[in-house]
Design a protein around this motif. Structure first.
Motif, PDB file in Angstrom:
ATOM      1  N   THR A   1      -0.140 -16.120  12.947  1.00 18.93           N
ATOM      2  CA  THR A   1      -1.535 -15.672  13.004  1.00 18.93           C
ATOM      3  C   THR A   1      -2.291 -15.924  11.704  1.00 18.93           C
TER       4      THR A   1
ATOM      5  N   ALA B   1       0.156 -10.739  19.361  1.00 16.51           N
ATOM      6  CA  ALA B   1      -0.484 -12.055  19.365  1.00 16.51           C
ATOM      7  C   ALA B   1       0.553 -13.163  19.360  1.00 16.51           C
TER       8      ALA B   1
ATOM      9  N   SER C   1      -5.201 -10.960  22.548  1.00 19.98           N
ATOM     10  CA  SER C   1      -6.375 -11.019  21.684  1.00 19.98           C
ATOM     11  C   SER C   1      -6.821  -9.604  21.353  1.00 19.98           C
ATOM     12  N   SER C   2      -7.145  -9.356  20.087  1.00 18.68           N
ATOM     13  CA  SER C   2      -7.519  -8.017  19.652  1.00 18.68           C
ATOM     14  C   SER C   2      -8.504  -8.109  18.502  1.00 18.68           C
TER      15      SER C   2
ATOM     16  N   SER D   1      -8.381 -12.226  16.801  1.00 20.17           N
ATOM     17  CA  SER D   1      -9.311 -12.633  17.863  1.00 20.17           C
ATOM     18  C   SER D   1      -8.922 -13.962  18.491  1.00 20.17           C
ATOM     19  N   ALA D   2      -8.195 -14.804  17.736  1.00 22.10           N
ATOM     20  CA  ALA D   2      -7.756 -16.105  18.255  1.00 22.10           C
ATOM     21  C   ALA D   2      -6.245 -16.204  18.104  1.00 22.10           C
ATOM     22  N   PRO D   3      -5.488 -15.697  19.074  1.00 23.50           N
ATOM     23  CA  PRO D   3      -4.021 -15.726  18.971  1.00 23.50           C
ATOM     24  C   PRO D   3      -3.486 -17.147  18.862  1.00 23.50           C
TER      25      PRO D   3
END
Length: 400
Positions: A65, A107, A113-114, A118-120
């Protein structure tokens, strides 16, 4: 040569389960995590955690990540009663929140996605399949000619099952897997609880925010102590002003009260008892905490980690739950994970992994009891448990 299992069911979708899930996925195993909590993404309650070299090594090897996961603690400061400044130590910890580490691992595991990620990241070449099933309560475990049959019930009450070559119990203190395999275990309530809470940096004075900056503060009181340190919120932001000042106070008590359910009168009574004893920065922190909660401090220790001819393993808190004074629960789970990698690569026998895991768990289990007794229970219990620890240490050195 031993190889990684082809299919794995992990019971428990918290940190320990996700560490093993990501690790096995990266080595080509198809992994299904069964999590009893019905939420698609677990609530963190802004709980703080710290981790050591095993977690650092895990993230270096398997995290894609590129998210900074922790707030490095430069020093640990001891404050005695109402003295603001007392003594600095060289103890440094990597400090983060449960929610941030959980979201980073999710992720990497199933592409969740969290707000933190936001972009796993995309799967790596050679990754196995990964499924994270929420709201699944495991009810049975049966060895068959085709592998292990795991039975579970969903939120809708429907009974389901799946099969796997390996089942890992990573389901914590009240482990269902541990019960199903009838693992020998000692469980005990410590007799004390942790009052916990957090306050955003912007909600306290500049002086208080500065006091907790870049350090862990350990406040020592009579049969009580308080630990404070800065952690990122669930968004993983480490920008000053957006972070949380997390605090934990240990106290002789009898029960657990979740976040948001602590009675105002009980909290006020606790404050009336604590505030005259602590430095002013702690006072401000307590007064500005909106949703304090209480958790019982329990521990557990198994004397066996491997079951059903090596097809069922207990890891993390399911194998040994420590009293939190050393803050080693996450590190403990990562050690299990990396150690099992040596087993599956043929570098270590499974029996040796079990022996090393149990020896380490027993030392930390007893050591955390010694520390808790010294800080909270009084001299008699401290000396008794300290003697047990010395005997255990001597026996381990002698190979008995």
């Amino acid at each position: 040569m031993t190889t990684f299992p082809k299919s794995v069911v992990i019971v428990g979708g918290s940190i320990a389960g996700l560490l093993h899930g990501v690790f096995l996925k990266r080595h080509g195993s198809d992994v299904t995590i069964l999590e009893q909590d019905h939420s698609a993404i677990r609530s963190s309650h802004n709980a703080g955690i710290c981790y050591g070299p095993s977690v650092q090594e895990f993230l270096r090897l398997y995290d894609d990540t590129n998210i900074q996961s922790c707030q490095a603690g430069v020093i640990t400061k001891l404050a005695y009663r109402q003295n603001i400044w007392s003594r600095d130590t060289d103890i440094a910890r990597h400090l983060t929140s449960w929610g941030v580490l959980y979201r980073i691992l999710r992720a990497n595991f199933d592409g969740l996605s969290s707000e933190a990620v936001s972009a796993p990241p995309a799967p790596r070449a050679g990754d196995g399949k990964a499924n994270y099933w929420s709201g699944k309560k495991v009810t049975s475990l049966l060895k068959t000619d085709y592998g292990l049959l795991v039975g579970f019930v969903g939120d809708d009450g429907r009974e389901e099952s799946c099969t796997a070559d390996l089942v890992i119990g990573a389901d914590g203190l009240h482990s269902t897997v541990r019960s199903l395999v009838q693992a020998p275990v000692v469980k005990e309530y410590s007799g004390y609880v942790s009052w916990r809470g957090s306050v955003c940096e912007v909600d306290v004075s500049v002086e208080t925010a500065s006091y907790f900056q870049d350090r862990t503060v350990l406040g020592l009181l009579k049969r009580t102590y308080i630990v404070c340190y800065i952690i990122p919120p669930d968004s993983a932001s480490l920008v000053p002003g957006t972070r949380l000042i997390n605090w934990t106070a240990r106290h002789i008590h009898t029960n657990t009260v979740p976040s948001g359910l602590v009675c105002d009168e009980v909290w006020k009574e606790h404050l009336a008892e604590m505030l005259p004893l602590v430095p002013p920065h702690f006072t401000e922190l307590f007064l500005k905490t909106k949703n304090p909660f209480v958790t019982k401090v329990n521990d557990a220790l198994c004397s066996q980690a491997v079951f059903l001819d090596g097809q069922v393993l207990l890891v993390g808190d399911a194998l040994a739950t420590f009293r939190p004074h050393f803050a080693l629960a996450t590190e403990h789970a990562a050690r299990h994970c990396l150690g099992l990698g040596r087993v599956w690569r043929g570098e270590m026998a499974l029996g040796l992994w079990e022996k090393e895991s149990l020896n380490y768990a027993t030392k930390i289990w007893l050591g955390s009891r010694v520390m808790g007794a010294g800080l909270l229970r009084g001299w008699a219990e401290f000396l008794l448990i300290a003697w047990k620890y010395v005997v255990l240490f001597a026996r381990s050195k002698l190979g008995t």
